[in-house]
Each structure stands twice: as structure tokens, then as C-alpha cells.
Design an enzyme around this catalytic site. Structure first.
Site, PDB file in Angstrom:
ATOM      1  N   ASP A 148      63.460  46.399 -26.449  1.00  0.00           N
ATOM      2  CA  ASP A 148      63.920  45.326 -27.034  1.00  0.00           C
ATOM      3  C   ASP A 148      63.690  44.043 -26.201  1.00  0.00           C
ATOM      4  O   ASP A 148      64.444  42.400 -26.356  1.00  0.00           O
ATOM      5  CB  ASP A 148      65.383  45.848 -25.781  1.00  0.00           C
ATOM      6  CG  ASP A 148      66.081  46.335 -25.228  1.00  0.00           C
ATOM      7  OD1 ASP A 148      64.381  45.713 -24.116  1.00  0.00           O
ATOM      8  OD2 ASP A 148      66.421  46.541 -24.298  1.00  0.00           O
ATOM      9  N   SER A 149      62.111  43.871 -25.273  1.00  0.00           N
ATOM     10  CA  SER A 149      62.013  42.970 -24.724  1.00  0.00           C
ATOM     11  C   SER A 149      61.597  42.151 -26.820  1.00  0.00           C
ATOM     12  O   SER A 149      61.401  40.649 -26.103  1.00  0.00           O
ATOM     13  CB  SER A 149      60.752  42.707 -24.399  1.00  0.00           C
ATOM     14  OG  SER A 149      59.887  44.005 -24.817  1.00  0.00           O
ATOM     15  N   ASP A 167      63.450  51.036 -28.652  1.00  0.00           N
ATOM     16  CA  ASP A 167      64.500  50.978 -27.459  1.00  0.00           C
ATOM     17  C   ASP A 167      65.751  50.866 -27.752  1.00  0.00           C
ATOM     18  O   ASP A 167      65.684  50.598 -29.123  1.00  0.00           O
ATOM     19  CB  ASP A 167      65.185  49.661 -26.771  1.00  0.00           C
ATOM     20  CG  ASP A 167      63.708  49.518 -24.802  1.00  0.00           C
ATOM     21  OD1 ASP A 167      63.781  50.783 -24.275  1.00  0.00           O
ATOM     22  OD2 ASP A 167      62.879  48.421 -25.335  1.00  0.00           O
ATOM     23  N   LYS A 195      64.130  55.238 -26.586  1.00  0.00           N
ATOM     24  CA  LYS A 195      64.891  54.612 -24.852  1.00  0.00           C
ATOM     25  C   LYS A 195      66.126  54.398 -25.002  1.00  0.00           C
ATOM     26  O   LYS A 195      66.294  53.813 -25.397  1.00  0.00           O
ATOM     27  CB  LYS A 195      63.367  53.494 -24.643  1.00  0.00           C
ATOM     28  CG  LYS A 195      63.662  53.057 -22.589  1.00  0.00           C
ATOM     29  CD  LYS A 195      62.441  52.997 -22.845  1.00  0.00           C
ATOM     30  CE  LYS A 195      61.996  51.441 -22.864  1.00  0.00           C
ATOM     31  NZ  LYS A 195      63.311  50.188 -22.524  1.00  0.00           N
ATOM     32  N   GLU A 249      68.590  52.617 -21.263  1.00  0.00           N
ATOM     33  CA  GLU A 249      68.466  52.880 -20.349  1.00  0.00           C
ATOM     34  C   GLU A 249      69.578  53.356 -19.335  1.00  0.00           C
ATOM     35  O   GLU A 249      70.483  53.723 -19.484  1.00  0.00           O
ATOM     36  CB  GLU A 249      68.324  50.987 -19.567  1.00  0.00           C
ATOM     37  CG  GLU A 249      67.285  50.377 -20.164  1.00  0.00           C
ATOM     38  CD  GLU A 249      67.631  48.874 -20.230  1.00  0.00           C
ATOM     39  OE1 GLU A 249      67.982  48.567 -19.549  1.00  0.00           O
ATOM     40  OE2 GLU A 249      66.356  48.124 -20.667  1.00  0.00           O
ATOM     41  N   GLU A 254      61.065  50.544 -13.712  1.00  0.00           N
ATOM     42  CA  GLU A 254      60.573  49.068 -13.714  1.00  0.00           C
ATOM     43  C   GLU A 254      61.065  49.026 -12.436  1.00  0.00           C
ATOM     44  O   GLU A 254      62.303  48.833 -11.807  1.00  0.00           O
ATOM     45  CB  GLU A 254      61.726  48.620 -14.734  1.00  0.00           C
ATOM     46  CG  GLU A 254      61.376  47.406 -14.825  1.00  0.00           C
ATOM     47  CD  GLU A 254      61.798  47.041 -16.353  1.00  0.00           C
ATOM     48  OE1 GLU A 254      62.144  46.655 -16.999  1.00  0.00           O
ATOM     49  OE2 GLU A 254      61.369  45.415 -16.537  1.00  0.00           O
TER      50      GLU A 254
HETATM   51  O1  KIV Z   1      61.925  46.340 -23.511  1.00  0.00           O
HETATM   52  C1  KIV Z   1      60.633  46.614 -23.065  1.00  0.00           C
HETATM   53  O2  KIV Z   1      59.729  45.477 -23.312  1.00  0.00           O
HETATM   54  C2  KIV Z   1      60.817  47.172 -22.323  1.00  0.00           C
HETATM   55  C3  KIV Z   1      59.328  47.863 -21.339  1.00  0.00           C
HETATM   56  C4  KIV Z   1      59.204  46.084 -20.492  1.00  0.00           C
HETATM   57  C5  KIV Z   1      59.392  48.682 -20.184  1.00  0.00           C
HETATM   58  O3  KIV Z   1      61.694  48.640 -22.362  1.00  0.00           O
END
Ligand code: KIV
EC number: 2.1.2.11
Length: 277
Positions: free
Chosen positions: A53-54, A96, A126, A128, A195
């Protein structure tokens, strides 16, 4: 029959990642958000591609990961899956789940997890969080969807933390993280991202868990490492945290190439006769 989403031989699976941990082979993970980059990463031999989600930050220019929607992450994930399948098809693709797509209720989380999995044919999701989402991880893994956990600095909680500083430096927070890691594994996660936590704590979690730990700013003792592709390629001029190793300076390379192109167009030296019909 459409075989585009079928796995090719050598495709990295959750089983393979567990074997890698047991055999002491480190796991390489990078983010990608588009077809071309996914092809390059797969060809270069990356084990796991994370459609993070980055994308909200580095692709769309938002200040945090919170704004990205399910539709947007599915759009990126479809492109990445296509890239991997058109290349060797080896890399595992993890996606994510966006902020608030899994926190409201187990039912909603399951519905959204199913939607993301069905629409782009990735390998895993993924999420959190620890104790607070352990039941949700269990519900999702119980129906056969593999889940990677994410503990320590959780960017979807940035407004609660108020800063991106290292997490779990205090004793009580470290203890909570150890408990969360245990619960995430018990709930059925196949791996967990750690992280921005102290290296010694990441080492302890890595020893304690059977499943692999994937570190970002969590030291060298994790079973694998993940970084954001834009950071290692030096695409971003402003962001240079200590945990990033920059392997290229593509910002300068692209800047130089574009300046040359602009000059060539202005001077009329592009296109040449050879570049014309
Ligand atoms: O969204 C992302 O890029 C991440 C990584 C930095 C682990 O969750």
C-alpha cells in the site's frame, strides 16, 4: 482453458518460504506496482513481490498509505501478476489489504480478502496488526487464503503513533510485540513483516517463530528483507532513511536522459533520418 494465472514450475510458495527459513536461506522481497517492474524483478530472481500500500505514497503521491482503495490495489496487483506470469512466473505475489478493508469486522475482512484474491490471482495478502486482528487472520487463512502479518511500525497506524520513529524500544511494547507475533503465527499467518524495530528484538522474534520473519529496518537477523523498489533505485530524491540501501541513482539517470531529449527536440536533432520513415 485460460492458463494465464496458473503457476509455473519453480513458483515460490508458502511451503518454499518455510523451507528457506529452515535451511537458513534468506528471503528477498521488494515492492512493485506495475507490469514492467514486476517483469524485471521476477527475471532478476526476487523471491516475493509485495504490491504494497506504499503505492499510495510512491505511485499516487499521498502523504500516507491510508488513502489507497481496494479498487486501486487490485489495479496494481493485476498489473504485477501479469508481469510475473509473462516472465518466469517464479516470484510469489503478496498484496496489501488497504486501510479499513479488514478492520471493521471479520465478515467484511473475509469478503474483501476474497474479492482481492479472486480479481487478480495473487498468492497471498498482507494485513497489519497483532492481537487485535488475530481472529481476522484466522478467518481468512481458514478459507485457504494465505496471510502475511505485519508488526512493529505499521504505517496504517501512523496517525496514532504521530511519527515514523523506531517502535518497541520500551520493554512493555517489546513484550506486546512478542505476544502479537506469537498470536499472528497461531492464527495461521505464513510469514510476518517486522518494520522498524530494534535488531535484537527482531532476532528474538525470528528465533521464537516457526514462520519466516521479513525485516524492514529490523536488522540482519530476520529470515528475509523487504524494501520499497523506488527507494533502492534512488527514484526519490527526498527520502533517505537509514534502513534503505540505495543500489542505483535512477533519479539522476532519468533527469539526464529527459534533459537530453528536451535539448534534442528543441534543436531539431531528433528525430534523425534514420529515426524517420
Ligand atoms: O506497503 C509497503 O511497501 C510495505 C513494506 C514497506 C513492508 O508494507
Amino acid at each position: 482453458m485460460n492458463t494465464s494465472n496458473q503457476h509455473k514450475a519453480g513458483h515460490v510458495t508458502t511451503r518454499k518460504l518455510l523451507d528457506m527459513k529452515q535451511q537458513g536461506e534468506k528471503i528477498s522481497v521488494l515492492t512493485a506496482y506495475d507490469y514492467t517492474m514486476a517483469k524485471i524483478l521476477d527475471r532478476a530472481g526476487i523471491d516475493v513481490i509485495l504490491v504494497g500500500d506504499s503505492a499510495s505514497n510512491v505511485f499516487s503521491g499521498h502523504a500516507t498509505t491510508l488513502p489507497i482503495t481496494i479498487e486501486e490495489i487490485i489495479y496494481h496487483a493485476k498489473a504485477v501478476v501479469r508481469g510475473v506470469h509473462d516472465e518466469s512466473g517464479r516470484a510469489m505475489v503478496v498484496v496489501d489489504m488497504p486501510f479499513m478493508s479488514y478492520q471493521i469486522s471479520g465478515d467484511e475482512a473475509l469478503r474483501n480478502a476474497g474479492k482481492i484474491m479472486k480479481e487478480h490471482g495473487c498468492d497471498a495478502l498482507k494485513l497489519e496488526g497483532g492481537k487485535i486482528i488475530a481472529d481476522t487472520i484466522k478467518r481468512i487463512t481458514d478459507v485457504g487464503i494465505p496471510v502475511m502479518g505485519h508488526l512493529g511500525l505499521m504505517p496504517q497506524s501512523i496517525y496514532k503513533y504521530g511519527s515514523y520513529k523506531v517502535r518497541a524500544q520500551e520493554e512493555h511494547e517489546a513484550e506486546q510485540l512478542l505476544e502479537d507475533a506469537r498470536l499472528v503465527e497461531e492464527a495461521g499467518a505464513f510469514a510476518v513483516v517486522l518494520e522498524k524495530i530494534p535488531s535484537a528484538l527482531a532476532a528474538e522474534v525470528t528465533r521464537m517463530l516457526t514462520i519466516p520473519t521479513i525485516g524492514i529496518g529490523a536488522g540482519s537477523h530476520c529470515d528475509g528483507q523487504v524494501l520499497v523498489i523506488n527507494d533502492i533505485l534512488g527514484l526519490n530524491r527526498e527520502f533517505h532513511p537509514r534502513f534503505v540501501r540505495q543500489y542505483a541513482d535512477l533519479n539522476s539517470v532519468i533527469d539526464h536522459a529527459v534533459q537530453q531529449y528536451v535539448d534534442d527536440v528543441k534543436q531539431g536533432s531528433f528525430p534523425s533520418d534514420e529515426e524517420s520513415y
